[in-house]
Scaffold this motif. Structure first.
Motif, PDB file in Angstrom:
ATOM      1  N   ALA A 255      44.519  71.980  34.998  1.00 31.13           N
ATOM      2  CA  ALA A 255      44.890  72.560  33.703  1.00 31.13           C
ATOM      3  C   ALA A 255      46.416  72.683  33.661  1.00 31.13           C
ATOM      4  CB  ALA A 255      44.250  73.937  33.531  1.00 31.13           C
ATOM      5  N   VAL A 256      47.012  72.180  32.585  1.00 25.08           N
ATOM      6  CA  VAL A 256      48.467  72.138  32.452  1.00 25.08           C
ATOM      7  C   VAL A 256      48.897  73.000  31.271  1.00 25.08           C
ATOM      8  CG1 VAL A 256      50.468  70.651  32.077  1.00 25.08           C
ATOM      9  CG2 VAL A 256      48.493  69.783  33.364  1.00 25.08           C
ATOM     10  N   PHE A 257      49.921  73.811  31.514  1.00 29.90           N
ATOM     11  CA  PHE A 257      50.518  74.637  30.470  1.00 29.90           C
ATOM     12  C   PHE A 257      51.992  74.283  30.374  1.00 29.90           C
ATOM     13  CE2 PHE A 257      46.960  76.955  32.163  1.00 29.90           C
ATOM     14  CZ  PHE A 257      46.335  77.498  31.047  1.00 29.90           C
ATOM     15  N   ILE A 258      52.478  74.095  29.167  1.00 23.73           N
ATOM     16  CA  ILE A 258      53.900  73.865  28.945  1.00 23.73           C
ATOM     17  C   ILE A 258      54.396  75.048  28.126  1.00 23.73           C
ATOM     18  CG2 ILE A 258      55.657  72.322  28.000  1.00 23.73           C
ATOM     19  CD1 ILE A 258      53.614  70.039  28.515  1.00 23.73           C
ATOM     20  N   ASP A 259      55.095  75.943  28.805  1.00 23.31           N
ATOM     21  CA  ASP A 259      55.469  77.220  28.225  1.00 23.31           C
ATOM     22  C   ASP A 259      56.821  77.173  27.526  1.00 23.31           C
ATOM     23  OD1 ASP A 259      53.133  78.319  29.261  1.00 23.31           O
ATOM     24  OD2 ASP A 259      54.108  79.010  31.095  1.00 23.31           O
TER      25      ASP A 259
ATOM     26  N   ARG B  92      55.028  62.664  35.654  1.00 25.76           N
ATOM     27  CA  ARG B  92      54.832  62.063  36.987  1.00 25.76           C
ATOM     28  C   ARG B  92      54.213  63.078  37.952  1.00 25.76           C
ATOM     29  NH1 ARG B  92      59.808  59.791  35.646  1.00 25.76           N
ATOM     30  NH2 ARG B  92      60.943  61.335  36.885  1.00 25.76           N
ATOM     31  N   TYR B  93      54.673  64.316  37.894  1.00 30.59           N
ATOM     32  CA  TYR B  93      54.122  65.362  38.771  1.00 30.59           C
ATOM     33  C   TYR B  93      52.640  65.600  38.440  1.00 30.59           C
ATOM     34  CZ  TYR B  93      53.813  69.650  41.468  1.00 30.59           C
ATOM     35  OH  TYR B  93      53.455  70.589  42.395  1.00 30.59           O
ATOM     36  N   ILE B  94      52.334  65.689  37.158  1.00 29.71           N
ATOM     37  CA  ILE B  94      50.943  65.876  36.739  1.00 29.71           C
ATOM     38  C   ILE B  94      50.091  64.705  37.225  1.00 29.71           C
ATOM     39  CG2 ILE B  94      49.393  65.958  34.745  1.00 29.71           C
ATOM     40  CD1 ILE B  94      51.719  67.375  33.214  1.00 29.71           C
ATOM     41  N   ALA B  95      50.580  63.481  37.047  1.00 32.21           N
ATOM     42  CA  ALA B  95      49.836  62.285  37.448  1.00 32.21           C
ATOM     43  C   ALA B  95      49.540  62.310  38.951  1.00 32.21           C
ATOM     44  CB  ALA B  95      50.617  61.029  37.072  1.00 32.21           C
ATOM     45  N   ARG B  96      50.541  62.662  39.759  1.00 31.27           N
ATOM     46  CA  ARG B  96      50.316  62.737  41.215  1.00 31.27           C
ATOM     47  C   ARG B  96      49.258  63.784  41.541  1.00 31.27           C
ATOM     48  NH1 ARG B  96      55.910  62.215  41.375  1.00 31.27           N
ATOM     49  NH2 ARG B  96      56.186  64.449  41.732  1.00 31.27           N
ATOM     50  N   THR B  97      49.329  64.918  40.891  1.00 35.05           N
ATOM     51  CA  THR B  97      48.359  65.989  41.141  1.00 35.05           C
ATOM     52  C   THR B  97      46.957  65.554  40.741  1.00 35.05           C
ATOM     53  OG1 THR B  97      50.081  67.651  40.770  1.00 35.05           O
ATOM     54  CG2 THR B  97      47.798  68.408  40.655  1.00 35.05           C
ATOM     55  N   VAL B  98      46.836  64.949  39.572  1.00 34.40           N
ATOM     56  CA  VAL B  98      45.522  64.473  39.113  1.00 34.40           C
ATOM     57  C   VAL B  98      44.985  63.417  40.058  1.00 34.40           C
ATOM     58  CG1 VAL B  98      44.360  63.182  37.263  1.00 34.40           C
ATOM     59  CG2 VAL B  98      45.889  65.088  36.685  1.00 34.40           C
TER      60      VAL B  98
ATOM     61  N   ILE C 208      47.051  70.787  28.238  1.00 30.88           N
ATOM     62  CA  ILE C 208      46.546  69.475  28.656  1.00 30.88           C
ATOM     63  C   ILE C 208      45.550  69.733  29.790  1.00 30.88           C
ATOM     64  CG2 ILE C 208      47.153  67.209  29.604  1.00 30.88           C
ATOM     65  CD1 ILE C 208      50.059  67.760  28.604  1.00 30.88           C
ATOM     66  N   VAL C 209      44.370  69.127  29.690  1.00 34.08           N
ATOM     67  CA  VAL C 209      43.328  69.373  30.688  1.00 34.08           C
ATOM     68  C   VAL C 209      42.735  68.051  31.171  1.00 34.08           C
ATOM     69  CG1 VAL C 209      41.113  70.514  31.124  1.00 34.08           C
ATOM     70  CG2 VAL C 209      42.786  71.600  29.623  1.00 34.08           C
ATOM     71  N   PHE C 210      42.555  67.982  32.479  1.00 36.78           N
ATOM     72  CA  PHE C 210      41.886  66.856  33.130  1.00 36.78           C
ATOM     73  C   PHE C 210      40.594  67.418  33.734  1.00 36.78           C
ATOM     74  CE2 PHE C 210      46.364  65.986  33.005  1.00 36.78           C
ATOM     75  CZ  PHE C 210      46.444  64.650  32.662  1.00 36.78           C
ATOM     76  N   PRO C 211      39.490  67.414  32.965  1.00 34.27           N
ATOM     77  CA  PRO C 211      38.264  68.064  33.439  1.00 34.27           C
ATOM     78  C   PRO C 211      37.726  67.514  34.755  1.00 34.27           C
ATOM     79  CG  PRO C 211      38.112  67.607  31.091  1.00 34.27           C
ATOM     80  CD  PRO C 211      39.339  66.894  31.596  1.00 34.27           C
TER      81      PRO C 211
END
Length: 143
Positions: free
Chosen positions: A65-69, A129-135, A57-60
């Motif tokens: 850049a998000v990786f789900i391993d 939620r963590y991704i949203a806060r970071t973005v 998942i990427v927010f240019p």
């Protein structure tokens, strides 16, 4: 099957059926992000000159850049269990994945991207939620 890395035809079929993208954990996180109103790129190369380095998942605009391993493929310290069949091949494969992951993280960070990595067992809504806060933080910072 003499040239195959698989220990059996059934193992080969099982491993070939594993998805590279659109895994269940990714879909759950994306669904949560979408419900919160976030747009993103999927299976996208953040760096134009590194086409093989793709994030899940990427927010240019925010440069996130998000990786789900997957626990098996990336050697999760909590859930990874070494294979008992063809053990040396799989040990080498997983270790190589870890090295590649670290190299990818370093490359992206050197290009001033924020890299977020999560495990497939992490709570999808909490991850979103963590991704949203970071973005959001990066979007505010860039203004």
């Amino acid at each position: 099957m003499a040239d195959s890395w698989a220990s059996s035809q059934a193992t080969r079929a099982s491993m070939r059926s594993n998805r590279r993208r659109d895994t269940r954990p990714e879909l759950l996180v994306r669904k949560s992000l979408h419900s919160m109103g976030y747009g993103y790129r999927v299976d996208f190369a953040p760096l134009a000159d590194q086409r093989r380095l793709k994030a899940d998942i990427v927010f240019p605009g925010a440069r996130v850049a998000v990786f789900i391993d997957g626990c098996f493929w990336h050697g999760c310290p909590k859930h990874y269990r070494p294979s008992r069949t063809n053990a040396e091949f799989w040990r080498s494969k997983v270790e190589g994945n870890k090295v590649r992951d670290a190299r990818s993280d370093d490359t992206l960070r050197a290009a001033r991207w924020t890299v977020l990595r999560f495990w497939e067992h992490d709570d999808p809504d909490g991850v979103a939620r963590y991704i949203a806060r970071t973005v959001d933080d990066h979007r505010l910072y860039r203004r």
